[in-house]
Structure formats: C-alpha cells, structure tokens
Design an enzyme around this catalytic site. Structure first.
Site: not given
Ligand code: NAD
Length: 504
Positions: A392, A259, A184, A293
């Site tokens: 963050e 992650e 997803k 990230c």
């Molecule tokens: P997010 O956590 O809001 O969303 C990530 C994904 O989770 C999206 O696909 C979203 O639709 C889904 N999601 C949201 N609520 C959910 C739920 N209740 N159940 C299941 N899935 C759900 O993050 P974002 O705003 O899309 O991305 C930014 C974040 O991602 C930052 O915190 C960043 O640090 C992190 N990130 C981490 C890495 C890593 O390798 N550690 C890499 C890239 C991004």
C-alpha cells in the site's frame, strides 16, 4: 483559508473533548498541527495522557445509562439536529479539513463535508429502525424474542486521510444505537473530529456521549484499546497497526471492528469504454492525493487496450493542476505530511530500478517546493510480485500492467491479501457478472471506482479487516443480541426437568 490564529483561538482551551468540554491534555508532550501545503504550523496542542483517556472513558460510562435508555425517537431527533448544525457549519468544516490535510477545497466541499452531513441524516433515520428479527413460540412452551441492545462504551481509533468522515463513520452508528464513545483521531489531524464533537453538544446530544482524545497511538491509542471499561474497539488504519490493536484487544475480550488497508485493482476488459476507463483510473488513483484506502492502485488492462490506456492515463495525469488547496481550480493538493510524501517517493525510487516511470515520479519545485506535493505518477513494466504492485503506497501513484485472458485478469486482481475494493470495466453483462462474483473485496464497482453512499456498507475482506461502516449493516457491529425466553405453561414441574428428576 483560515489563518493560524482563528484556529488557535478555537482550540485555546485545548484539544481534548471530554464530558462536553475542550480541555488541554496532561501528557507534557506537545504536537504541532501543520498545513502540509506550506509547512506552516497551524497550532500546537498538548497530547492526551493515559489519565486523559481514563477521564474520557469515565465520562462516556457516566453518559451511557441515560443515552442508552433514550427512545429511538429521542436519539433520532438529536441526530437530526446534529445534521442541521453540521450543515450550518459546512464552510468552517470545509476550510479546517482542507488546511489540516492539504485537501483541495473542491474535494472537501464536494465530498467530505456533504458526505458527513448525509451520513448524520442517514443515522438519524436508521436510529428508528433498530430491531430484533424474531418473536414467537419456537419451543412450543415459551415465547422467545430478540432484544437488540447497545454495548456500552466504544473506543474508536481513526486515521488522518479523512479525519471528519472517519469520525462520522465511527461515531454515528455507535451513538445511534445507544452507545457512548471515545474516539482517538490521528494526532496530526484532530481538528475536525473535535469540531464534530462540539457540534454534537450544540445539537443537544448529552455531555459524555461523544468524547475525543487527541493523542498518539502508543500512548492514548493503546490505553483506549486495553481499557477494561471499553467494550468494543473500532479501528480504521493500517493493517500492521490493526494487528497490534487486535492482539491488545484480546486481553480484555473486546468486540472488534477493523477497517484496514487496501490495494484496489482496476480491471479493464478489452470491450471497455476506453475514455471512461482512462478518466475513471486517473480520478480514482488521485482522489485525496491517493490517500484513500479504496483508491485505484493496480490497473490491469487487457492487451488490446493496454497501450492506449497507458498513453491516455499519462496524458490526463499531466493536465492535473497541483496548487494551493484553497484555490477552487486546484485539482490535487499535497500529501498529508512531508513524511508521507517522502514515504511515497521512496516507493517510486525503489520501483525505478526495474520498472518505468511513465509520468510523475517527483515533487514539483517552484512555488510548491515547501509543500508536501508529489506529481501524479504512472508506472509500467513492474514485476507482478514487486513492492510497488503489492504494498500500500497511499499516494498519487498508479501501476498499469497488461493481461491476456479474462481468467488471468481476474486472478491478478485477486492476487493480494487485501480485499477492500475493486472495479471492473466492461460493456459485457456476463463479464461484469463474473467479475462481481469472483473479485474478492467488500465493494465491487462496475464501470466506476470510488463512490460510497451512506445507505450501503463499507468494509473489507481478508487483510483489509472485518465489520462494516455506514448503512444499517454497521449496527451489527455496534449492538448485541439478547435472546429472551418466557415460560408460557405456568407449570412448576416442567417436562424438561426429566433430565434431572426423570425417575422420580
Ligand atoms: P495508522 O495505522 O498508522 O494509524 C491509524 C490510527 O491508529 C491513528 O490514529 C494512530 O495514531 C493509531 N495508532 C498507531 N499506532 C497505534 C497503536 N500501537 N495502538 C493504537 N493505535 C495506534 O494509519 P494512518 O497512516 O493514520 O492511515 C492510513 C491507513 O489507514 C492506510 O493503511 C489506509 O488504507 C487505512 N484506512 C483504511 C480505511 C478503511 O475503511 N479500510 C479508511 C481509511 C484509511
């Protein structure tokens, strides 16, 4: 940039990729994909329902027996073809990733797309190196060996910051190891994940091995995490959502790979090459408009270099060219959405009350006023425990703070629940050695900050999650180990039966 209509044509059949075909969602709810540089809607698609997720999981279940029994050579050959298809489509991937995220064309052609092709080529090779470690007569009476087996259907959830690379990081190790997958993507940026899955089919990877459900977190995401036929959840995103995902996954005892967020320190000792540190800090804070990230977010600079570092970073940030992501001279694009831009601006406005905004701290006007742009921002004088230093931000914002002793610098760098990445800048071998030992993060760079490479693991410590993407270490997440034990004695009454029949 592609105009809206070629993208609408490409996804005219819908934005769900299930069993090797695009089809519409069935939720009755629609999502716009917006170009953040202009605010224009590129296309609108119907989001996935829970029934669509069920269909995708069923397709992945049906594909699993055949794919998991393919030989490593067969999977490797399919992945080699996949890499070739991606390389041939590099231009379309670059333009689509650029327009759905607002990424400068320099970034997508220099990083996102070649990184994805290389990752695919890496896993084509790695697919032939899956092995169990042990074989031998450990008990004396048996031959034991270890089988490394695929898990089954993996459910993955990805964020919007690197939609193509995150799809690759999730899908490639999973399928190289013989699993099938339902991914997803973030609902605001599904396009290149869909194109990635289409390219897999074009390369001859069987239908159902790679499926994409474009839906929201609370509907499609939660259903995928809770699905009883999904054996593993691999999630990349924020720590808060990761916690929710972990709680949901517990109900069906799923294997988890998380992650999560980061707040990377950038530690400059007083013997560092100042020019390298200044350039490194600006590039590492601004890459992908700070929506990375591992981006440098907290620069701790030893007192003798502090003033010069702040002056140098501010001056260099002011030379950064914001503009049309499609222009090869643009250095910095918009944030992924207006909502994300407003969130970043909110952090800076709250910090202003007690800290100094040395440069930036505002959106540009003029020709860029309709886009989700924000100027490169340097903040000094913030309290060490304030929100701008600890939370963050995920935007083009760097905080600089001074420190005096090496002990203090290392302590401040580690003073965070996150632990994804960190860097130390020094020409002293012993300082560098100490920093690599003491910095608590899944990746530590010396005299650089940001590069990732397919051959090496990426993953966090602490609140940044656990498990590794990329490299052969990722196979630890996507395979399970079976101990097989053969009796070698051919004796009916075995010695250990004494524990039951001992007195007979
Ligand atoms: P997010 O956590 O809001 O969303 C990530 C994904 O989770 C999206 O696909 C979203 O639709 C889904 N999601 C949201 N609520 C959910 C739920 N209740 N159940 C299941 N899935 C759900 O993050 P974002 O705003 O899309 O991305 C930014 C974040 O991602 C930052 O915190 C960043 O640090 C992190 N990130 C981490 C890495 C890593 O390798 N550690 C890499 C890239 C991004």
């Amino acid at each position: 940039m592609p105009s809206a209509s070629p993208l609408r044509d490409r996804f005219a059949d819908g934005a769900q990729y299930i069993g090797g075909k695009l089809r519409p969602g069935t939720s009755g709810r629609f999502q716009d994909v917006v170009d953040p540089a202009t605010g224009a809607t590129l296309l609108t698609y119907e989001l996935a329902s829970t029934a669509d997720v069920d269909d995708a999981v069923a397709a992945a279940c049906a594909a699993f027996p055949g794919w998991s029994r393919a030989t490593p050579a067969e999977r490797s050959e399919a992945l080699q073809r996949f890499a070739a298809v991606l390389a041939a489509r590099a231009d379309a991937f670059a333009r689509t990733e650029s327009v759905q995220c607002g990424k400068p064309i320099k970034l997508v052609t220099g990083f996102d797309v070649p990184g994805t092709v290389d990752n695919t080529a890496f896993f084509a090779g790695a697919a032939r190196h899956l092995e169990g470690k042990s074989a031998g007569e450990y008990s004396g009476d048996h031959t034991s060996y270890v089988r490394r087996e695929a898990l089954g259907v993996v459910g993955s959830i990805a964020p919007w910051n690197y939609p193509l690379q995150m799809a690759a990081w999730k899908i490639l190790p999973a399928i190289a190891a013989g699993n099938t997958i339902v991914l997803k993507p973030a609902e605001i940026t599904p396009l290149t994940a869909l194109m990635f899955a289409q390219a897999a089919t074009e390369a001859g990877i069987p239908d159902g091995v790679v499926n994409i459900v474009s839906g929201t977190g609370p509907v499609a995401g939660e259903h995928l995490v809770s699905h009883p036929d999904v054996v593993m959840t691999s999630f990349t995103g924020s720590t808060a959502v990761g916690q929710r995902v972990a709680a949901l996954a517990a109900a069906t005892v799923k294997r988890l790979h998380l992650e999560l967020g980061g707040k990377a320190p950038f530690l400059v000792f007083d013997d560092a090459d100042l020019e390298a540190a200044v350039h490194g800090a600006v590039a590492a804070a601004l890459i992908n408009t700070g929506q990375d990230c591992t981006a440098a977010t907290r620069a701790y600079v030893q007192r003798p270099l502090y003033e010069a570092f702040v002056t140098g970073v501010a001056a260099l940030m002011e030379t950064v060219r914001l503009g049309d992501p499609g222009d090869p001279h643009t250095d910095l694009g918009p944030l992924v959405s207006h909502a994300q831009r407003d969130r970043v601006a909110g952090f800076v406005e709250r910090a202003r009350a007690t800290a100094t905004v040395v440069t930036g701290g505002r959106a540009p006007g003029g020709a860029l006023a309709d886009g989700a742009y924000y100027r490169p921002t340097l903040i000094t004088g913030a309290d060490r425990n304030s929100e701008i230093v600890t939370a963050e931000v995920f935007g083009p914002v760097l905080v600089a703070l001074p420190f005096d002793t090496d002990d203090e610098g290392l302590r401040l760098a580690d003073d965070t629940p996150y632990g994804l990445a960190a860097s130390a800048w020094t020409r002293d071998l012993y300082r560098a050695g100490r920093a690599t030992r003491e910095l608590r993060a899944g990746c530590v760079w010396i005299n650089d900050h940001i590069p990732v490479i397919s051959d090496m693991p990426h993953g966090g410590y602490g609140a940044s999650g656990f498990g590794k993407d990329m490299s052969s270490y990722s196979f630890e997440e996507y395979t399970q180990i079976k101990h097989v034990m053969y009796d070698n004695t051919a004796v009916a009454r075995k010695d250990w039966h004494r524990t039951i029949f001992g007195d007979r």
